[in-house]
Write a protein that holds these residues in place. Sequence first.
Motif: not given
Lengths: 281, 281, 281, 281
Positions: D140-154, D168-178
């Motif tokens: 929920r936090f990551a959804r809607g964030i674009y082009d902001e992080y250099d690094l995401i650690i799950v 899930t694939r959906e979540f990795y897509g969200i990360c891609w955008k963030a």
Amino acid sequence: MELWYTDQHTDNVRFSMKVEKELVSLESFYQKINLLKTYDYGKVLVLDGELMITERDEFIYHEMAVHVPMAVHPKVKKVLVIGGGDGGSARELTKYDTIEQIDVVEVDAEVVRICKEFFPEVSDSLSDKRVKIHFEEGIRFARGIYDEYDLIIVDCADPYGPAEGLFTREFYGICWKALKEDGILINQHESPYYEQHARSVQMAHKHIQFSFPYSTVYQCHIPSYPSGHWLFGFASKKYDPIKDLDDEKWNNLGIQTRYYNTKLHQGAFYLPNYVMELLEI
Amino acid sequence: MELWYTDQHTDNVRFSMKVEKELVSLESFYQKINLLKTYDYGKVLVLDGELMITERDEFIYHEMAVHVPMAVHPKVKKVLVIGGGDGGSARELTKYDTIEQIDVVEVDAEVVRICKEFFPEVSDSLSDKRVKIHFEEGIRFARGIYDEYDLIIVDCADPYGPAEGLFTREFYGICWKALKEDGILINQHESPYYEQHARSVQMAHKHIQFSFPYSTVYQCHIPSYPSGHWLFGFASKKYDPIKDLDDEKWNNLGIQTRYYNTKLHQGAFYLPNYVMELLEI
Amino acid sequence: MELWYTDQHTDNVRFSMKVEKELVSLESFYQKINLLKTYDYGKVLVLDGELMITERDEFIYHEMAVHVPMAVHPKVKKVLVIGGGDGGSARELTKYDTIEQIDVVEVDAEVVRICKEFFPEVSDSLSDKRVKIHFEEGIRFARGIYDEYDLIIVDCADPYGPAEGLFTREFYGICWKALKEDGILINQHESPYYEQHARSVQMAHKHIQFSFPYSTVYQCHIPSYPSGHWLFGFASKKYDPIKDLDDEKWNNLGIQTRYYNTKLHQGAFYLPNYVMELLEI
Amino acid sequence: MELWYTDQHTDNVRFSMKVEKELVSLESFYQKINLLKTYDYGKVLVLDGELMITERDEFIYHEMAVHVPMAVHPKVKKVLVIGGGDGGSARELTKYDTIEQIDVVEVDAEVVRICKEFFPEVSDSLSDKRVKIHFEEGIRFARGIYDEYDLIIVDCADPYGPAEGLFTREFYGICWKALKEDGILINQHESPYYEQHARSVQMAHKHIQFSFPYSTVYQCHIPSYPSGHWLFGFASKKYDPIKDLDDEKWNNLGIQTRYYNTKLHQGAFYLPNYVMELLEI
């Protein structure tokens, strides 16, 4: 080697024995059969994962199943053992010269074969000529028999799975018919302590009371069984387990026992309050 | 969470309970004290790793320690409890209006404090005004007392470690002197089943017989203790535990119990053959 | 049935596998030998209570013991395997056509017999005609041999008990002499993680460094071994395990492996900081 | 006292640690939280019965999650940690002066509170002023964030239960955008060894590959995790984890580590054959 067999007494209580060696591991038509050699309980027979008997304390179970009714009933000639393929009940019965016939009805021939090979201390009497083994379901064997046995001993597994039918009202009715007019029915009755077992005990006791005028339970200490507090049901058409105990006669027979005696016989029927409340005795 | 407490019944037999929560874990001057909340046995007090009492079955132990002598001795006024810092024996004793003084001699004040805080079901009666708690070693407290108590209950841990002195001939002699001319001594006596315990039972029994004219043991079912088959020693200067049982009087007192009753009282003294042989009874 | 084998990784860490069946339980002249069939690790060989190899992950151990030196040394003809009676190291060695002789020195003939009968997946190559099995102590066999082997693999139990001598400075000196002037010595080296093992690793490494100019360790993941983080010692007179790796040549051999590859070969020598500090590398 | 915590690695494999003391046992809105003090692994955090981190080996997990991407990406300023309420990933990240903001998104505030109180070695850096904790679901936090992080650690639990959505694939897509155009995504990836875990690894890897041009996995040794062989996913838009490793630069930073080093960094990507086959690398 750290090899441990665990009997799960409840979901939250485990009883574990260190294993020296596995003597048998096979699957019969009916069940998985394991025979383990343990350090403190000697050989242990396990059916479908559940502990059946141990070399070290089976004498308590079998003596209490057999000598209690034998010391009450004045003239037992014909006995039916349902289950008991290990031969322990038969062993105690063959100590009585007056018994003429012992029908052991064991559904699983493999249990008998394995106990004969690996558990001779328990099974030896199965070759006594008065003992007839019938490889058949107990309920099927007993159905249609009328007025034939002086004593029936239900020496079976717990009432989950294959032995379930042996804890029903229908089955106790069948036993009633198969017994003579002064017959006695003994059945292993689980422990009153853990809740799941306690409900089985309660249910079995109600079902038996429905058929038999005399119906009570007696207790003994079996360390390898859940809680160590074990009950047997005593149901009879005519005899009272304490008033009709003929201790003098029994003591004159000179039968050797390691747990049973005629004093303890009486004490076994003096139950704790919580057990009497459970059974509404 | 899979969190299990194991009480090692022997080197080769483990009894394990699933733990919901650890309530207390500390080290007193005398020992490690743990209080666990288990799923099937409720709260469990553990001293130096050994299971002492469980919420679920302590009533059996404490009722059998107290009501057996109380139903035999006609006029108990002053009682000494050695050990028993949990308060369970005191709880049963305070059910008798005729008792005037109960001295509880517990070496470890922390045990009392913890039971008062976490085990009120057991310890509540410790605040009864007739109960005096003495934080002292039992043997030291009793030495030099003459002809004072009607009843002594030795309610202690197993005879390994700190409680060892409470299983010696010297200690039983001290108890003899501290008792009045018709006093009774009850002591917890381990299980007759596992070999190591059996030898303790045998030894304790011999030592007691040396001092007391009447000396025997009685049994009960305590599921959480090794083998579930537990013994108490009954030693007295004058009363026989069965002949002097006044069941009518006891039953008229209207004391509520969940395990003990006066029938079971008698049965508890009818021991299995193998136990009588062990104790040469 | 709940039958579990436990390998005690430390006094306070247990690794347990559910057992389907015990296939072998015997005592040879040297040790207790057990072969268990487990659910998740397949067959498991246990010597004196300690887990040796499992069907499921032995390939990792044996591939890493053999292919690392084989991909470095340009012309291995004669190999000595000390221990390795299960045949796993021999199996990997026989994949090389250029090897002419493999001496397997196993002290306990029973281990070989049992692995041949019950563990053919591991032991089959013991019947390859280049393999000679010597039933003798490794140290005794190697002593007095000079300049004979291209590769020695010490494939033994943990350094407690019978295998202790195989972790001494004296033994590594004997290996040095038995190796040709460009020989390589590989020895199993325990885990760097748990303290007790870590000290063994440290000691063994020091002893080897004393004799060999090139001495380092490499790591792999063996899930059934304590901590899963396992080390081998690589000691050699001439070759460097990374610089002298001839990956092209090895890859052209077309040898099938499930764990080893020449990239991983290099990575195996890149150790964590805490391991380098432990070994002072 | 024999008190053992068991992490069930599979239905047939148990990993057990001896417990000294239970420090925390409570139920938050989201899950059961336990903190145990064990003998060999120190403090251990357990969520819903599953082992999360141990004091003794958490450094391996957290160093490998953080320093691998940090040594590859040339200028990380803003990092998102999803999960990681214990503070271990944040601790490693705060070692870099160039990082300006670390968003830790932990759903369960109780986890943070407990780690702050009882696990300061891990959680201390959560009070670094660059660290912002968000008590929210990661997805929920990551959804809607674009082009902001250099690094995401799950940095999350296993993909059964609450953390399922993070695999899930959906979540990795969200990360891609963030992520920024040269961002890196690291996610904990389970073990390749046991079958159930292996399928999760396989699935997660497939989903990540769908979104990211560079996608691979790397391994390390974590003794307290199932099989001890643990994987992380490395996915990036631009950087190759080996070619773009700037070891000289990283080594000049002088960051203290106990497991990670830039040699081991490379070795971590050299996977066993069976893992490459599983992931079709």
